[in-house]
Each structure stands twice: as structure tokens, then as C-alpha cells.
Design a protein around this motif. Structure first.
Motif, PDB file in Angstrom:
ATOM      1  N   PHE A 140      -8.383   0.397  -2.231  1.00  0.00           N
ATOM      2  CA  PHE A 140      -9.010   0.148  -0.925  1.00  0.00           C
ATOM      3  C   PHE A 140     -10.530   0.252  -1.084  1.00  0.00           C
ATOM      4  O   PHE A 140     -11.279  -0.571  -0.575  1.00  0.00           O
ATOM      5  N   GLU A 141     -10.948   1.289  -1.817  1.00  0.00           N
ATOM      6  CA  GLU A 141     -12.389   1.496  -2.018  1.00  0.00           C
ATOM      7  C   GLU A 141     -12.970   0.404  -2.896  1.00  0.00           C
ATOM      8  O   GLU A 141     -14.037  -0.153  -2.602  1.00  0.00           O
ATOM      9  N   VAL A 142     -12.269   0.071  -3.976  1.00  0.00           N
ATOM     10  CA  VAL A 142     -12.759  -0.958  -4.902  1.00  0.00           C
ATOM     11  C   VAL A 142     -12.999  -2.273  -4.154  1.00  0.00           C
ATOM     12  O   VAL A 142     -13.988  -2.963  -4.389  1.00  0.00           O
ATOM     13  N   ALA A 143     -12.076  -2.600  -3.236  1.00  0.00           N
ATOM     14  CA  ALA A 143     -12.181  -3.882  -2.530  1.00  0.00           C
ATOM     15  C   ALA A 143     -12.935  -3.754  -1.206  1.00  0.00           C
ATOM     16  O   ALA A 143     -13.082  -4.747  -0.480  1.00  0.00           O
ATOM     17  N   LEU A 154      -8.114 -13.112   1.053  1.00  0.00           N
ATOM     18  CA  LEU A 154      -7.637 -13.594  -0.249  1.00  0.00           C
ATOM     19  C   LEU A 154      -8.402 -12.954  -1.412  1.00  0.00           C
ATOM     20  O   LEU A 154      -7.803 -12.473  -2.369  1.00  0.00           O
ATOM     21  N   GLU A 155      -9.719 -12.922  -1.314  1.00  0.00           N
ATOM     22  CA  GLU A 155     -10.497 -12.377  -2.436  1.00  0.00           C
ATOM     23  C   GLU A 155     -10.295 -10.872  -2.578  1.00  0.00           C
ATOM     24  O   GLU A 155     -10.184 -10.357  -3.696  1.00  0.00           O
ATOM     25  N   ALA A 156     -10.196 -10.175  -1.465  1.00  0.00           N
ATOM     26  CA  ALA A 156      -9.951  -8.728  -1.536  1.00  0.00           C
ATOM     27  C   ALA A 156      -8.588  -8.466  -2.165  1.00  0.00           C
ATOM     28  O   ALA A 156      -8.434  -7.562  -2.998  1.00  0.00           O
ATOM     29  N   MET A 157      -7.604  -9.266  -1.780  1.00  0.00           N
ATOM     30  CA  MET A 157      -6.264  -9.122  -2.375  1.00  0.00           C
ATOM     31  C   MET A 157      -6.351  -9.276  -3.892  1.00  0.00           C
ATOM     32  O   MET A 157      -5.792  -8.477  -4.658  1.00  0.00           O
ATOM     33  N   SER A 215       0.849  -1.195   0.000  1.00  0.00           N
ATOM     34  CA  SER A 215       0.000   0.000   0.000  1.00  0.00           C
ATOM     35  C   SER A 215       0.879   1.238   0.000  1.00  0.00           C
ATOM     36  O   SER A 215       1.883   1.306   0.714  1.00  0.00           O
ATOM     37  N   THR A 216       0.485   2.191  -0.842  1.00  0.00           N
ATOM     38  CA  THR A 216       1.269   3.415  -1.029  1.00  0.00           C
ATOM     39  C   THR A 216       0.328   4.604  -1.226  1.00  0.00           C
ATOM     40  O   THR A 216      -0.860   4.432  -1.513  1.00  0.00           O
ATOM     41  N   PHE A 217       0.915   5.800  -1.110  1.00  0.00           N
ATOM     42  CA  PHE A 217       0.220   7.018  -1.522  1.00  0.00           C
ATOM     43  C   PHE A 217       0.908   7.567  -2.766  1.00  0.00           C
ATOM     44  O   PHE A 217       2.144   7.522  -2.862  1.00  0.00           O
ATOM     45  N   SER A 218       0.117   8.104  -3.688  1.00  0.00           N
ATOM     46  CA  SER A 218       0.720   8.857  -4.797  1.00  0.00           C
ATOM     47  C   SER A 218       1.130  10.227  -4.265  1.00  0.00           C
ATOM     48  O   SER A 218       0.744  10.606  -3.150  1.00  0.00           O
ATOM     49  N   LYS A 219       1.872  10.994  -5.080  1.00  0.00           N
ATOM     50  CA  LYS A 219       2.260  12.316  -4.563  1.00  0.00           C
ATOM     51  C   LYS A 219       1.057  13.239  -4.432  1.00  0.00           C
ATOM     52  O   LYS A 219       1.089  14.202  -3.677  1.00  0.00           O
ATOM     53  N   GLU A 220      -0.061  12.893  -5.124  1.00  0.00           N
ATOM     54  CA  GLU A 220      -1.297  13.678  -4.949  1.00  0.00           C
ATOM     55  C   GLU A 220      -2.089  13.200  -3.726  1.00  0.00           C
ATOM     56  O   GLU A 220      -3.130  13.762  -3.394  1.00  0.00           O
ATOM     57  N   GLY A 221      -1.626  12.118  -3.098  1.00  0.00           N
ATOM     58  CA  GLY A 221      -2.306  11.624  -1.900  1.00  0.00           C
ATOM     59  C   GLY A 221      -3.326  10.532  -2.151  1.00  0.00           C
ATOM     60  O   GLY A 221      -4.077  10.161  -1.247  1.00  0.00           O
ATOM     61  N   ASN A 222      -3.381   9.979  -3.396  1.00  0.00           N
ATOM     62  CA  ASN A 222      -4.306   8.870  -3.656  1.00  0.00           C
ATOM     63  C   ASN A 222      -3.727   7.570  -3.092  1.00  0.00           C
ATOM     64  O   ASN A 222      -2.552   7.273  -3.301  1.00  0.00           O
ATOM     65  N   ALA A 223      -4.591   6.801  -2.419  1.00  0.00           N
ATOM     66  CA  ALA A 223      -4.138   5.523  -1.870  1.00  0.00           C
ATOM     67  C   ALA A 223      -4.100   4.467  -2.968  1.00  0.00           C
ATOM     68  O   ALA A 223      -4.924   4.477  -3.893  1.00  0.00           O
TER      69      ALA A 223
END
Ligand SMILES: Cc1cc2nc3c(=O)[nH]c(=O)nc-3n(C[C@H](O)[C@H](O)[C@H](O)COP(=O)(O)O)c2cc1C
Length: 214
Positions: free
Chosen positions: A118-121, A101-104, A41-49
Motif C-alpha cells: 500500500f505504501e509502495v504504491a 491499473l498502474e498502482a496494481m 489485500s491481507t494482514f500478516s500475523k504480525e499485522g503488516n499489510a
């Protein structure tokens, strides 16, 4: 030299330069098994997870505490995870366990950079304490990592990212081996990746004392 078809291995000796990259990938991911999955898990420089799984993933050293993940390029360009790590110098490794497992798998889709996996899953996000990265709040074990080094792998379309683990989050209900920091494996229930879309769960666990040679 023409690439040999998968059927052309009757003699049991396969010179890896004689087969296609696809067949090298198939062999490698079938023989180095089961692989732990680093769910990064990371953040973009715009702050998107951002959240995505990587099974070219390994423990490398304890002092400093280092993990390594090999991230392929996509259409010759860095994947979102690699770009974010370059921009922020940080990532979290969420240990993939059976209930996740399924969320991954959902988060492995090729989503545009501004889509929050995170939102999609449907996963809750929290912020790491020591590095600029999010993590899966419900994940029982998480490592907060600072970029240690990025290594080119010759002509490979992969970059090896080494991360120094600055902090570990372990859910308090996970059992430990008494008197140690070993997290009880039956309590953690980690999942390993085999090849393609197949995964392995813990089977019987057998303890074996090391030989006494000194
Ligand atoms: C279990 C699993 C393991 C994976 N391992 C890797 C890996 O080691 N390296 C890699 O580049 N891609 C790997 N992938 C594919 C990435 O997860 C996928 O390309 C993802 O879209 C990358 O996301 P990103 O662009 O947000 O970084 C794996 C996918 C799955 C389902």
C-alpha cells in the motif's frame, strides 16, 4: 517426448502434455481472456499489510457467495498472500479499475514480506469491518472475504483459495442498473488481464436477451 517449440503448431492441434510448462502457461493465459483481476489485500500475523494482484481469479457461486483465486508458489514457498490467508483466514478483493491499473502493477513486485505494498504504491489503507484484512480505501468496489477452503491442485505449484464474500463495499457514486444490484459497468470501468503485461478495457457493451425455452 521432447517439448515442441511454439513454431511447431502448424497442424493446429497441441497436446498439452507435449509442450513445456512455460508454453502451457502462455496458451492458457492467452485463451482464457480477459480475466478479471482479484487484487488481494491481507494482514500478516504480525499485522503488516500486503497487497498483490491475481488473475487466476473467478466468481464461483452466489449462495454462499464464493470467489476463487489460484496462487502459485514462489521458489517452492507460499507467496505472502497465501501465507497471510492461512494465518488470518481472511482477505479482501479489491476490484481493479482503470484509474488503479498502474498502482496494481506496482504492487505485483516481489517485495519482502515486511514491505507494505500500500505504501509502495501510495494507496490509502482501511480496515475491513467483518474480516481481519485491509483494503484499498479508494477502490470503488471491495469484497470482504473469509477463507472458505484451500484446495490442492494435484501436482500443480498452485493452491486454489476459496473465499466466502461476507460483505461488499461499493462506492456510493457508482451507478446501478435501476431496480437491481448490477453495478453499471461503464461506471465501474473494470480492467481485465490478457497475457503477459497486456490488459483489456471495456469496449462496446451489447445486451442480448436469453432464448425463451420454457
Ligand atoms: C495482473 C497480474 C496478475 C497476476 N496473477 C497471478 C496469479 O493469478 N497467481 C499468482 O500466483 N501470481 C499472480 N501474479 C503475480 C503476483 O502478483 C506476484 O507474485 C506478487 O509478488 C505476489 O505477492 P505476495 O508475495 O505479496 O503475495 C500476477 C501479477 C500480475 C501483474
Amino acid at each position: 517426448m521432447t517439448a515442441r517449440s511454439p513454431e511447431a503448431w502448424e497442424d493446429g492441434f497441441i497436446r498439452t502434455r507435449d509442450i513445456s510448462y512455460k508454453h502451457r502457461y502462455q496458451l492458457l493465459t492467452a485463451l482464457v481472456v480477459p480475466r478479471p483481476i482479484g487484487w488481494l489485500s491481507t494482514f500478516s500475523k504480525e499485522g503488516n499489510a500486503n497487497l498483490a494482484p491475481f488473475s487466476y481469479f473467478a466468481a464461483l457461486a452466489d449462495t454462499p457467495m464464493l470467489v476463487g483465486v489460484s496462487i502459485g508458489l514462489r521458489d517452492g514457498q507460499p507467496k505472502d498472500t497465501l501465507r497471510n490467508i492461512r494465518d488470518t483466514g481472511a482477505f479482501c478483493v479489491n476490484v481493479v479499475t482503470e484509474p488503479q491499473l498502474e498502482a496494481m502493477n506496482t504492487t505485483s513486485g516481489d517485495y519482502p514480506p515486511d514491505i507494505d505494498e500500500f505504501e509502495v504504491a501510495g494507496l490509502p489503507t482501511a480496515r475491513a469491518a467483518l474480516v481481519d484484512a485491509p483494503y484499498v480505501e479508494t477502490c470503488p468496489a471491495v469484497m470482504e472475504c473469509r477463507l472458505f477452503k484451500e484446495v490442492e491442485l494435484g501436482v500443480a505449484a498452485n493452491r486454489l483459495v476459496l473465499g466466502e464474500v461476507l460483505a461488499v463495499r461499493v462506492r456510493p457514486d457508482l451507478r446501478r442498473v435501476p431496480g437491481t444490484y448490477h453495478v453499471n459497468a461503464n461506471s465501474l470501468r473494470p480492467v481485465g488481464r490478457l497475457y503477459s503485461d497486456s490488459y483489456a478495457f471495456l469496449g462496446e457493451i451489447k445486451a442480448l436477451a436469453r432464448p425463451e425455452t420454457r
